[in-house]
Design a protein around this motif. Structure first.
Motif, PDB file in Angstrom:
ATOM      1  N   LYS A 109     -21.001   7.434 -20.869  1.00  0.00           N
ATOM      2  CA  LYS A 109     -20.970   8.899 -20.744  1.00  0.00           C
ATOM      3  C   LYS A 109     -19.730   9.359 -19.985  1.00  0.00           C
ATOM      4  N   ASP A 110     -19.292   8.575 -19.008  1.00  0.00           N
ATOM      5  CA  ASP A 110     -18.065   8.909 -18.282  1.00  0.00           C
ATOM      6  C   ASP A 110     -16.840   8.754 -19.179  1.00  0.00           C
ATOM      7  N   LEU A 111     -16.858   7.739 -20.037  1.00  0.00           N
ATOM      8  CA  LEU A 111     -15.750   7.559 -20.976  1.00  0.00           C
ATOM      9  C   LEU A 111     -15.705   8.709 -21.975  1.00  0.00           C
ATOM     10  N   ASP A 117     -11.968  15.617 -21.718  1.00  0.00           N
ATOM     11  CA  ASP A 117     -10.921  16.176 -20.857  1.00  0.00           C
ATOM     12  C   ASP A 117      -9.544  16.096 -21.522  1.00  0.00           C
ATOM     13  N   LYS A 118      -9.399  15.156 -22.456  1.00  0.00           N
ATOM     14  CA  LYS A 118      -8.131  15.016 -23.187  1.00  0.00           C
ATOM     15  C   LYS A 118      -8.089  15.871 -24.449  1.00  0.00           C
ATOM     16  N   GLY A 119      -9.142  16.660 -24.649  1.00  0.00           N
ATOM     17  CA  GLY A 119      -9.168  17.553 -25.796  1.00  0.00           C
ATOM     18  C   GLY A 119      -9.847  17.005 -27.032  1.00  0.00           C
TER      19      GLY A 119
END
Length: 217
Positions: A109-111, A117-119
């Protein structure tokens, strides 16, 4: 008594068959009629772990070898296993995962959040542009990544999946093994604490606190 000519003739014939074996389908299998699924990690030496010749020398010929992150079940692993077992004469599948695996080192989930966050929008993503029919349901991306809580549990689940998959013939032998990076030895997957004491096999040992999305439960 065989002459050198006889030996050279036999060696040449064997090499010719080795080089052209894909022409013969099931009658041109690899040396051991074997398909290996292994993690892509550079610290997992397939030849040393299994005592066969696949990677060294290159073209050793003992097995078809498929590597991915974790050495886990994926749609492409199933595709490759289906082909080798049904059409290329393979009669055995060996799965090799390993301790200290990077697939233990973070929560999926963090990945997924990092990609957002990178779009990147994982809920509206074409996994393979050449096969747009292959899609994930909304919310399935983190599972698809395939991060693990426990290498041994994942190895056993991977074996079970291949044994029960309709594309894999029922008479194909399937086994799973764990390579200990720390000790350079192979062992069967286990939940016995003593057998795993000197190795890192769980995500908690990497500082991951939350359980992974429930792919291997």
């Amino acid at each position: 008594m065989a002459t050198l000519k006889d030996e050279l003739t036999q060696r040449t014939e064997q090499f010719d068959h080795w080089a052209t074996r894909r022409r013969y389908g099931p009658d041109g299998p690899n040396n051991r009629r074997l398909w290996v699924l292994a993690c892509m990690d550079e610290r997992l030496p397939v030849d040393e772990a299994l005592g066969i010749r696949v990677d060294t020398p290159v073209g050793g010929g003992d097995a078809h070898c498929f590597r991915n992150a974790g050495g886990i079940v994926t749609e492409d692993a199933i595709r490759s296993a289906m082909l080798t077992c049904n059409f290329f004469g393979t009669r055995e599948i060996v799965i090799v995962q390993h301790t200290q695996c990077g697939m233990l080192s973070a929560n999926a989930k963090d990945l997924e959040a990092a990609l957002r966050d990178k779009g990147v929008d994982p809920d509206n993503l074409t996994l393979d542009p050449t096969l747009p029919e292959l899609k994930l349901d909304k919310g399935g991306f983190a599972k698809w990544i395939g991060m693990m809580d426990d290498v041994d549990v994942t190895c056993m689940k991977t074996v079970e999946t291949f044994r029960n998959h309709p594309l894999i013939p029922k008479d194909v032998t399937v086994s799973g093994w764990v390579w200990e990076v720390e000790t350079r030895r192979l062992r069967a997957p286990t939940q016995e604490a003593e057998a795993r004491a000197r190795t890192d096999v769980t995500s908690s040992q990497f500082g991951v606190k939350d359980k992974q999305p429930g792919r291997w439960s």
